[in-house]
Design an enzyme around this catalytic site. Structure first.
Site, PDB file in Angstrom:
ATOM      1  N   ARG A   1     -54.799  48.645   8.408  1.00  0.00           N
ATOM      2  CA  ARG A   1     -54.623  48.519   6.968  1.00  0.00           C
ATOM      3  C   ARG A   1     -54.498  49.874   6.274  1.00  0.00           C
ATOM      4  NH1 ARG A   1     -59.070  45.386   3.761  1.00  0.00           N
ATOM      5  NH2 ARG A   1     -60.200  47.305   4.141  1.00  0.00           N
TER       6      ARG A   1
ATOM      7  N   CYS B   1    -102.574  51.036  37.505  1.00  0.00           N
ATOM      8  CA  CYS B   1    -102.325  50.939  36.055  1.00  0.00           C
ATOM      9  C   CYS B   1    -102.315  49.474  35.602  1.00  0.00           C
ATOM     10  CB  CYS B   1    -100.988  51.584  35.711  1.00  0.00           C
ATOM     11  SG  CYS B   1    -100.475  51.278  34.019  1.00  0.00           S
TER      12      CYS B   1
ATOM     13  N   CYS C   1    -100.151  57.927  30.132  1.00  0.00           N
ATOM     14  CA  CYS C   1     -99.955  56.481  30.039  1.00  0.00           C
ATOM     15  C   CYS C   1    -100.842  55.922  28.920  1.00  0.00           C
ATOM     16  CB  CYS C   1    -100.324  55.846  31.383  1.00  0.00           C
ATOM     17  SG  CYS C   1    -100.128  54.062  31.409  1.00  0.00           S
TER      18      CYS C   1
ATOM     19  N   LYS D   1     -69.955  36.980   0.742  1.00  0.00           N
ATOM     20  CA  LYS D   1     -70.636  37.840   1.716  1.00  0.00           C
ATOM     21  C   LYS D   1     -72.026  37.308   2.035  1.00  0.00           C
ATOM     22  CE  LYS D   1     -69.464  42.141   1.940  1.00  0.00           C
ATOM     23  NZ  LYS D   1     -68.862  43.060   2.870  1.00  0.00           N
TER      24      LYS D   1
ATOM     25  N   ASP E   1     -72.280  48.302  -0.166  1.00  0.00           N
ATOM     26  CA  ASP E   1     -71.833  47.352  -1.191  1.00  0.00           C
ATOM     27  C   ASP E   1     -72.590  47.562  -2.494  1.00  0.00           C
ATOM     28  OD1 ASP E   1     -71.226  44.551   1.062  1.00  0.00           O
ATOM     29  OD2 ASP E   1     -70.024  46.298   0.507  1.00  0.00           O
TER      30      ASP E   1
ATOM     31  N   CYS F   1     -95.177  55.981  34.886  1.00  0.00           N
ATOM     32  CA  CYS F   1     -96.586  56.044  35.229  1.00  0.00           C
ATOM     33  C   CYS F   1     -96.639  55.713  36.721  1.00  0.00           C
ATOM     34  CB  CYS F   1     -97.365  55.004  34.432  1.00  0.00           C
ATOM     35  SG  CYS F   1     -99.012  54.729  35.072  1.00  0.00           S
TER      36      CYS F   1
ATOM     37  N   ASP G   1     -73.979  48.222   5.630  1.00  0.00           N
ATOM     38  CA  ASP G   1     -72.927  47.656   4.781  1.00  0.00           C
ATOM     39  C   ASP G   1     -73.484  47.213   3.437  1.00  0.00           C
ATOM     40  OD1 ASP G   1     -70.828  46.018   7.283  1.00  0.00           O
ATOM     41  OD2 ASP G   1     -71.336  48.104   6.868  1.00  0.00           O
TER      42      ASP G   1
ATOM     43  N   LYS H   1     -65.394  34.946   7.846  1.00  0.00           N
ATOM     44  CA  LYS H   1     -65.008  36.331   7.587  1.00  0.00           C
ATOM     45  C   LYS H   1     -65.424  37.163   8.795  1.00  0.00           C
ATOM     46  CE  LYS H   1     -65.413  39.951   4.049  1.00  0.00           C
ATOM     47  NZ  LYS H   1     -65.018  40.956   4.960  1.00  0.00           N
TER      48      LYS H   1
HETATM   49  S1  IVH Z   1     -57.639  37.289   4.199  1.00  0.00           S
HETATM   50  C1  IVH Z   1     -54.959  38.836   0.965  1.00  0.00           C
HETATM   51  N1  IVH Z   1     -59.201  36.107   5.937  1.00  0.00           N
HETATM   52  O1  IVH Z   1     -62.030  40.926   5.219  1.00  0.00           O
HETATM   53  C2  IVH Z   1     -55.932  38.295   1.952  1.00  0.00           C
HETATM   54  N2  IVH Z   1     -59.534  38.428   5.525  1.00  0.00           N
HETATM   55  O2  IVH Z   1     -63.002  42.015   2.688  1.00  0.00           O
HETATM   56  C3  IVH Z   1     -56.232  39.232   3.027  1.00  0.00           C
HETATM   57  N3  IVH Z   1     -61.302  39.440   6.891  1.00  0.00           N
HETATM   58  O3  IVH Z   1     -59.255  42.948   4.506  1.00  0.00           O
HETATM   59  C4  IVH Z   1     -57.417  38.979   3.814  1.00  0.00           C
HETATM   60  N4  IVH Z   1     -61.856  37.621   8.004  1.00  0.00           N
HETATM   61  O4  IVH Z   1     -60.032  42.694   6.988  1.00  0.00           O
HETATM   62  C5  IVH Z   1     -58.898  37.256   5.307  1.00  0.00           C
HETATM   63  N5  IVH Z   1     -60.471  34.935   7.493  1.00  0.00           N
HETATM   64  C6  IVH Z   1     -60.178  36.080   6.867  1.00  0.00           C
HETATM   65  C7  IVH Z   1     -60.857  37.292   7.143  1.00  0.00           C
HETATM   66  C8  IVH Z   1     -60.516  38.441   6.445  1.00  0.00           C
HETATM   67  C9  IVH Z   1     -62.088  38.917   7.841  1.00  0.00           C
HETATM   68  C10 IVH Z   1     -61.366  40.847   6.452  1.00  0.00           C
HETATM   69  C11 IVH Z   1     -60.024  41.497   6.252  1.00  0.00           C
HETATM   70  C12 IVH Z   1     -59.969  41.805   4.791  1.00  0.00           C
HETATM   71  C13 IVH Z   1     -61.427  41.947   4.464  1.00  0.00           C
HETATM   72  C14 IVH Z   1     -61.681  41.762   2.989  1.00  0.00           C
END
Ligand code: IVH
Length: 682
Positions: free
Chosen positions: A138, A442, A418, A324, A39, A437, A35, A117
């Site tokens: 989504r 051993c 071994c 992040k 990013d 083995c 990720d 998050k």
């Molecule tokens: S709010 C308009 N709250 O993170 C606001 N998103 O990078 C919509 N996500 O699309 C998102 N935890 O899939 C919100 N506590 C949280 C979240 C969260 C994970 C994800 C979600 C979002 C993405 C954005």
């Protein structure tokens, strides 16, 4: 300034890369880069597009939060778009966002809601007249996929709301907990072992909870989704009609909670950016203690009127930001692949890595499980590989970054001998997936057997860990576990142990002389004999000698033992080396007959009970213990014979579903306590 040729070329390349990896991530659920690296690509392109607006195409890739939807599920047009969030990668970016918010609102201080998050899959759930009518992913933010049938199988999501608003859309994150993921992954690895043994190709194994969760949700057959333990945290309202008027985000979450939606317990309201920073710092440090994966913190302006004033950019709300965390996955160089030899002689390949910090600690080694895993993942010495912490503890190689593979690379070959000094031949028996083995002398096997014996799951001799074992066995003092009980302070001191350490070790060894028979049986490392069968043996036979003298058929007749275990036990005791160990233990003063008798009322004889989810008054093992102490059977899966399913917090969806299907009564913790006492369902 006009963009140079090089910048134009780089922007084009970045678009290619982002589109490709976006597809791997969202379309195939099989990412090739971490990720963080993804990013990084996005940030680089964004910087170029900011510096050179003339290079921005009419529809920039950066405006599309997900990937195009797949064709498997019916499209759903979101009535309110599901926007993504802008990211802050560090405190400066967070502070800059905070400034923009205060400036935009012309206020000094702002009230924020901090949320975790969750690293899962965003979903929108729609309820009409209280009925759950639709669940959609989504997708590209405007159109997602209809996954209603699959989402109906998720245990934590309410199917009907009371009181019922006319329309309620709830947004949240569906995820697979670390525990559920490990279980699924182990099942898949076992399946693959069987497949490979049968000459079939192994199937891909999900690399992390996010992929496993996404894959589980996008199954064509909801029956498959039902067997996966998925969970959800709700965090946002979508379209609503007929709900109370709210003035704060926090109130909307409370409202959702009262309707039965799972709201993450770590949500906090704070009054300053400094508190936001503290919240982020706390969770960055403690993220690994959570039973699910988070990749940051989402900060939201709490006041809904203020949100309205801030509005949206073309891709994200101005009133929220995703802070992040640094990645839990890293890429590094795979220096070499070697094998280690376990106590049963099993040869396990492992990766020697260029040291890299993952989730807060340096990783320089990672298991590759077995021959097939190396084949399946096709990792080779010299590869750049993605490394992560499985269940956030055990480092693991996810797979190679193929784009970075050296041209002259060749598939890795399993060694034929071994790694110990005896260099005996490693064998893979017909139809077996393991390579072993088989040399009884051993030294690697010997060391691992001793380590198993002294470990917490065995005799639990504190301070007698790997290092101590290696030191003593290298010196020729320990040939097998029987020698532990003839160790003297003089011997330990002569091997360079300090006075204090020697005293502690002697005390710990002495303490283990009275370990229970069950522990002793497990510590001996008899193939197939786990703690629960060992306990059945201990209860039925009462002493090690009686177990040793029992016939295979006597052993096999015990509930929870069977032909395979019985066979293994008799075969263990018939081995000369093992009989010598037993004699050494006896001479060393180890008790052979410590069977702790529990005198709980036998209320559950003949009853099989399954526990799912977390109980507040019992740990998982405690609950199982309580059932067994009362003569009952604690089983891991629901069947027609199950007497009751005890449902705790965050229960397993598949168990609950099975119980409903089979008409097995489901009870809560209070009823469980009564069941233990009375043997009856209230
Ligand atoms: S709010 C308009 N709250 O993170 C606001 N998103 O990078 C919509 N996500 O699309 C998102 N935890 O899939 C919100 N506590 C949280 C979240 C969260 C994970 C994800 C979600 C979002 C993405 C954005």
């Amino acid at each position: 300034m006009a963009a140079s040729k090089r910048v134009v070329a780089r922007a084009n390349e970045l678009r290619e890369l982002i589109a490709f990896h976006n597809d791997r991530y969202f379309g195939d659920d099989d990412p090739e880069i971490s990720d963080a690296e993804f990013d990084e690509l996005v940030r680089e392109l964004r910087t170029i597009e900011t510096d050179h607006p003339e290079l921005v195409p009419t529809t920039s890739l950066l405006d599309v939060p997900g990937a195009p939807r797949s064709t498997t599920f019916a499209p759903v047009t979101h009535r309110m778009p599901m926007t993504s969030l802008d990211n802050a990668m560090d405190h400066d970016e967070l502070a800059a966002w905070g400034e923009r918010v205060s400036k935009g609102l012309s206020v000094e201080s702002v009230r924020y809601v901090c949320e975790l998050k969750i690293d899962g899959l965003a979903l929108s759930l729609r309820f009409e007249g209280g009925d759950f009518v639709q669940a959609a992913t989504r997708g590209d933010g405007k159109t997602g996929e209809d996954v209603t049938a699959n989402v109906r199988t998720i245990a934590g999501i309410p199917q009907r709301l009371a009181p019922a608003p006319a329309v309620l859309e709830v947004r949240g994150e569906v995820y697979m907990s670390k525990g559920a993921f490990e279980k699924l992954r182990n099942e898949k690895l076992r399946d693959n072992e069987a497949r490979v043994a049968a000459g079939k190709k192994p199937q891909p194994v999900p690399a992390n909870p996010r992929n496993a969760g996404a894959g589980s949700l996008r199954q064509k057959d909801p029956g498959v989704t039902a067997t996966r333990e998925l969970s959800m945290w709700a965090y946002q309202l979508g379209e609503v009609d007929g709900v109370p008027a709210f003035s704060s985000h926090h109130d909307t979450l409370e409202y959702l909670r009262t309707l039965g939606f799972p709201i993450n317990p770590e949500v906090r309201i704070v009054d300053s950016l400094a508190e936001v920073v503290a919240f982020c710092a706390h969770w960055q440090e403690h993220r690994n203690e959570l039973p699910y994966i988070i990749d940051g913190v989402v900060v939201k302006v709490d006041d809904l009127a203020q949100r309205e004033r801030l509005g949206y950019t073309s891709k994200a709300p101005r009133w929220a930001i995703a802070v992040k965390f640094p990645p839990e996955e890293r890429t590094t160089l795979l220096r070499d692949i070697k094998v280690s030899i376990g106590r049963t002689g099993r040869a396990t390949p492992f990766a020697e890595l260029e040291p890299v910090v993952v989730a807060g600690s340096t990783v320089s080694m990672a298991t590759l499980h077995n021959r097939e895993q190396v084949q399946v993942k096709d990792v080779r010495p010299g590869d750049t590989v993605v490394v992560r912490k499985a269940g956030d503890v055990i480092p693991e190689v996810v797979g190679p970054v193929l784009a970075k593979r050296p041209k002259d690379s060749k598939p890795w070959k399993f060694p034929s001998t071994c790694p110990c000094d005896l260099k005996s031949t490693l064998v893979q028996a017909e139809g077996e997936s393991d390579t072993r083995c088989v040399e009884p002398d051993c030294p690697h096997q010997r060391d691992q057997k001793i380590i198993h014996f002294t470990s917490r799951g065995g005799m639990d001799i504190e301070g007698f860990g790997e290092k101590t074992v290696y030191k003593l066995s290298d010196a020729g003092v320990l040939e097998d576990v029987g020698d532990i009980y003839s160790l003297t302070p003089e011997v330990l001191l002569a091997q360079g142990f300090g006075e204090g350490q020697t005293a502690n070790l002697m005390k710990a060894i002495d303490g283990s002389r009275t370990a229970t028979l069950q522990k002793l049986l497990v510590a001996l490392g008899i193939k197939h004999l786990g703690p629960s069968a060992a306990e059945s043996l201990a209860r039925r036979f009462g002493s090690l000698d009686s177990v040793a003298q029992a016939s295979t058929s006597e052993l096999a007749a015990i509930d929870g033992v069977g032909e395979v275990i019985a066979e293994s036990v008799t075969s263990w005791f018939s081995n000369k080396r093992h009989r010598s160990i037993v004699n050494k233990l006896r001479k060393g003063g180890v008790r052979f007959d410590n069977v702790t008798v529990v005198d709980a009322p036998q209320t559950l004889v003949g009853k099989s009970i399954v526990v799912t989810g977390t109980l507040s008054g019992f740990g998982r093992e405690e609950a199982e213990r309580a059932i067994k102490d009362r003569g009952g059977k604690s089983s891991g899966s629901v069947s027609g014979k199950t007497f009751a399913l005890v449902v705790g917090d965050e229960p397993g969806a598949s168990k609950v579903k099975k119980a409903v299907e089979l008409g097995v009564p489901q009870i809560g913790e209070a009823a469980f306590v009564r069941l233990l006492e009375t043997g009856e369902l209230a």
